[in-house]
Design an enzyme around this catalytic site. Structure first.
Site, mmCIF file in Angstrom:
data_model
loop_
_atom_site.group_PDB
_atom_site.id
_atom_site.type_symbol
_atom_site.label_atom_id
_atom_site.label_comp_id
_atom_site.label_asym_id
_atom_site.label_seq_id
_atom_site.Cartn_x
_atom_site.Cartn_y
_atom_site.Cartn_z
ATOM 1 N N HIS A 33 0.918 -1.139 -0.237
ATOM 2 C CA HIS A 33 0.061 -0.159 -0.019
ATOM 3 C C HIS A 33 0.909 1.470 -0.075
ATOM 4 O O HIS A 33 0.427 2.450 0.551
ATOM 5 C CB HIS A 33 -0.880 0.100 1.169
ATOM 6 C CG HIS A 33 -1.925 -0.937 1.204
ATOM 7 N ND1 HIS A 33 -3.035 -0.543 0.396
ATOM 8 C CD2 HIS A 33 -2.276 -1.977 1.408
ATOM 9 C CE1 HIS A 33 -4.096 -1.481 0.395
ATOM 10 N NE2 HIS A 33 -3.646 -2.614 0.996
ATOM 11 N N SER A 66 -6.640 -20.430 -25.611
ATOM 12 C CA SER A 66 -6.073 -20.664 -24.015
ATOM 13 C C SER A 66 -6.117 -22.110 -23.857
ATOM 14 O O SER A 66 -6.921 -22.578 -23.961
ATOM 15 C CB SER A 66 -7.052 -19.853 -23.344
ATOM 16 O OG SER A 66 -6.769 -20.399 -21.981
ATOM 17 N N GLY A 119 -5.693 -15.439 -9.929
ATOM 18 C CA GLY A 119 -6.351 -14.539 -9.014
ATOM 19 C C GLY A 119 -5.887 -14.928 -7.445
ATOM 20 O O GLY A 119 -6.609 -14.681 -6.635
ATOM 21 N N SER A 123 -0.280 -12.021 -9.862
ATOM 22 C CA SER A 123 -0.337 -11.170 -11.070
ATOM 23 C C SER A 123 0.047 -11.895 -12.119
ATOM 24 O O SER A 123 0.725 -11.601 -13.060
ATOM 25 C CB SER A 123 0.739 -10.163 -10.770
ATOM 26 O OG SER A 123 0.390 -8.917 -10.470
ATOM 27 N N SER A 124 -0.866 -13.069 -12.329
ATOM 28 C CA SER A 124 -0.949 -13.620 -13.684
ATOM 29 C C SER A 124 -1.716 -12.760 -14.846
ATOM 30 O O SER A 124 -0.993 -12.767 -15.881
ATOM 31 C CB SER A 124 -1.941 -14.835 -13.776
ATOM 32 O OG SER A 124 -3.449 -14.502 -13.331
ATOM 33 N N SER A 125 -2.354 -11.775 -14.327
ATOM 34 C CA SER A 125 -2.867 -10.687 -15.460
ATOM 35 C C SER A 125 -1.665 -9.987 -15.820
ATOM 36 O O SER A 125 -1.601 -9.535 -17.189
ATOM 37 C CB SER A 125 -3.720 -9.908 -14.875
ATOM 38 O OG SER A 125 -3.293 -9.227 -13.462
ATOM 39 N N ASP A 169 3.304 -4.243 -10.761
ATOM 40 C CA ASP A 169 2.983 -5.860 -11.043
ATOM 41 C C ASP A 169 3.665 -6.104 -12.489
ATOM 42 O O ASP A 169 4.245 -6.925 -12.697
ATOM 43 C CB ASP A 169 1.734 -6.153 -11.137
ATOM 44 C CG ASP A 169 0.882 -6.340 -9.828
ATOM 45 O OD1 ASP A 169 1.770 -6.342 -8.880
ATOM 46 O OD2 ASP A 169 -0.189 -6.344 -9.598
HETATM 47 P P1 ADP Z 1 -4.072 -12.111 -10.677
HETATM 48 O O1 ADP Z 1 -3.471 -11.183 -11.248
HETATM 49 O O2 ADP Z 1 -3.974 -11.792 -9.114
HETATM 50 O O3 ADP Z 1 -3.463 -13.531 -10.931
HETATM 51 P P2 ADP Z 1 -6.267 -11.333 -11.799
HETATM 52 O O4 ADP Z 1 -7.946 -11.289 -11.482
HETATM 53 O O5 ADP Z 1 -5.752 -9.836 -11.823
HETATM 54 O O6 ADP Z 1 -5.609 -12.036 -10.779
HETATM 55 O O7 ADP Z 1 -6.125 -11.906 -13.075
HETATM 56 C C1 ADP Z 1 -6.663 -13.341 -13.656
HETATM 57 C C2 ADP Z 1 -7.118 -13.468 -14.965
HETATM 58 O O8 ADP Z 1 -6.181 -13.472 -15.777
HETATM 59 C C3 ADP Z 1 -7.973 -14.729 -14.909
HETATM 60 O O9 ADP Z 1 -9.016 -14.687 -14.449
HETATM 61 C C4 ADP Z 1 -7.857 -14.870 -16.521
HETATM 62 O O10 ADP Z 1 -8.648 -13.832 -17.113
HETATM 63 C C5 ADP Z 1 -6.333 -14.208 -17.000
HETATM 64 N N1 ADP Z 1 -5.510 -15.235 -16.977
HETATM 65 C C6 ADP Z 1 -4.325 -15.572 -16.026
HETATM 66 N N2 ADP Z 1 -3.580 -16.546 -16.221
HETATM 67 C C7 ADP Z 1 -4.295 -17.143 -17.254
HETATM 68 C C8 ADP Z 1 -4.215 -18.527 -18.032
HETATM 69 N N3 ADP Z 1 -3.096 -19.389 -17.697
HETATM 70 N N4 ADP Z 1 -4.936 -18.762 -19.038
HETATM 71 C C9 ADP Z 1 -5.981 -18.036 -19.243
HETATM 72 N N5 ADP Z 1 -6.318 -16.998 -18.653
HETATM 73 C C10 ADP Z 1 -5.547 -16.412 -17.686
HETATM 74 MG MG MG Z 2 -4.005 -9.110 -11.615
#
Ligand code: ADP
Ligand code: MG
Length: 382
Positions: A33, A66, A119, A123-125, A169
């Protein structure tokens, strides 16, 4: 190997050889934060990543598959708009930002997948946005530097995914360096790498698997509370644009004028910004135990003064502390769910995972998920 599967799937679908790119998820060791208060964060890229197999289609048509969700979408490169397919918005948003910079790409085919838990706060996004912008930049020689790509990725998330995230991120995914954390100054975007010599320790994440709905409303409230604090400080001191510019002495001197809640919030942020600087000195002095103590202190501040923790996060940090062999533990990310990050004695790794999992299941009724993470390089071509 994961990228082999993606490559084979691509060749089966599109009958050509793809180029492969990867971009990692991230952890943040300390500095929570602090980003929107113009302070410092201390992230690192991890050995969990999104990989894409991609090649030009030779037309304006795009086809993206995907692998993990077994879903595909097709679109024309000249007709990019937010999609009801949520995972598509991360690269559609990137294409839109590239267009807004007056640059363009052509049609492409792609298969992507990864092992960044979705999620969970790793930070997968951002990994998804970064790997696409990096690949587009390479394939179409867009001439973007890493910082421009990071900003494109961030804006894609703002505008197409609808998440008004800070820049950490995407920065971490793009700029990560193996076995290093980096201190990012969220005001100037200057950064400095520090070696993370873990020696006898391991970074282990514990996923609460909860996401309390308070998260986004409380996030906005915290931002407002910080702004309120700044406006009171500004009445007394020059050159205060954000909590980054204030000291704890200055804050104490205006305590009487402040709502006690606002005071607590500001106190946490000012202490946390100082703690990031302090913890980097400890890393330089190979004082990992001292660094871990700072992590515990951060958690304490987040829980009691900033009040963004929750029962599950507090529970996991307390349990970790009770073991005696976890030198640092804290909630990571915005709060109200997600993961804790722990520095665990390597020889106790299995014991830790078993103990935490059994305790969490017994007391909270939830199957804990744990991830051992290593610190890796940022976005690259494979
Ligand atoms: P975080 O960034 O914390 O992981 P977010 O909610 O910001 O969570 O992002 C998750 C989203 O990113 C998923 O709901 C999906 O839409 C997308 N995503 C992430 N990894 C993948 C993957 N391996 N395949 C398809 N979509 C993905
Ligand atoms: Mg994210």
């Amino acid at each position: 190997m994961q990228h082999q599967k993606l490559k084979e799937t691509f060749i089966n679908k599109f009958r050509t050889n793809p180029s492969l790119f990867r971009s990692p998820g991230r952890v943040n060791l300390i500095g929570e934060h602090t980003d929107y208060n113009n302070g410092f964060v201390l992230p690192a890229a991890i050995d969990k990543e999104i990989i894409i197999a991609i090649e030009k289609s030779g037309s304006t048509k795009c086809s993206v598959h995907s692998y993990d969700l077994n879903e595909s979408i097709e679109f024309d490169i000249h007709e990019v708009s937010p999609s009801s397919v949520s995972w598509a918005n991360y690269f559609l948003g990137v294409i839109d930002q590239i267009n807004k910079k007056g640059k363009s790409i052509e049609g492409f085919n792609c298969v992507f997948g990864g092992n960044v838990p979705l999620g969970a706060g790793l930070s997968s996004s951002a990994a998804l946005e970064c790997v696409f912008v990096f690949a587009f930049n390479e394939l179409w020689h867009l001439g973007l530097d890493k910082e421009e790509m990071v900003k494109i990725a961030q804006m894609a998330e703002h505008e197409f995914a609808g998440v008004k995230c800070g820049i950490m991120d995407q920065f971490a995914s793009m700029f990560g360096q193996k076995d290093h954390v980096f201190r990012l100054d969220c005001r100037s975007l200057e950064y400095e790498y520090f070696p993370l010599k873990l020696v006898d320790y391991e970074v282990i994440l514990c996923n609460t698997k909860v996401a309390h709905s308070l998260a986004s409303s409380e996030y906005n409230t915290r931002r407002q509370e910080c702004e309120t604090g700044v406006s009171i400080l500004q009445k007394h001191f020059d050159h205060i644009d954000s909590l980054r510019d204030a000291t704890s002495q200055q804050l104490k001197s205006v305590k009487k004028e402040m709502d006690p809640v606002v005071y607590k919030r500001c106190l946490y942020v000012i202490n946390e910004i100082a703690r990031v600087i302090d913890s980097c000195e400890k890393l330089q002095n190979n004082d990992l135990v001292g660094f871990g103590k700072d992590m515990y202190e951060t958690h304490d501040g987040l829980s009691h003064n900033y009040e963004v923790s929750c029962d599950e996060l507090d529970y996991l940090v307390e349990k970790a502390k009770d073991t005696g062999y976890v030198i640092g533990s804290r909630m990571m990310g915005g709060g109200f769910g997600g993961c804790t990050i722990n520095l665990v004695n390597r020889s106790r790794q299995d014991q830790f995972i078993n103990f935490m999992s059994e305790s969490y299941l017994k007391d909270k009724g939830i199957e804990l998920e744990t991830y051992i993470v290593n610190i890796e390089n940022g976005t690259s071509k494979l």
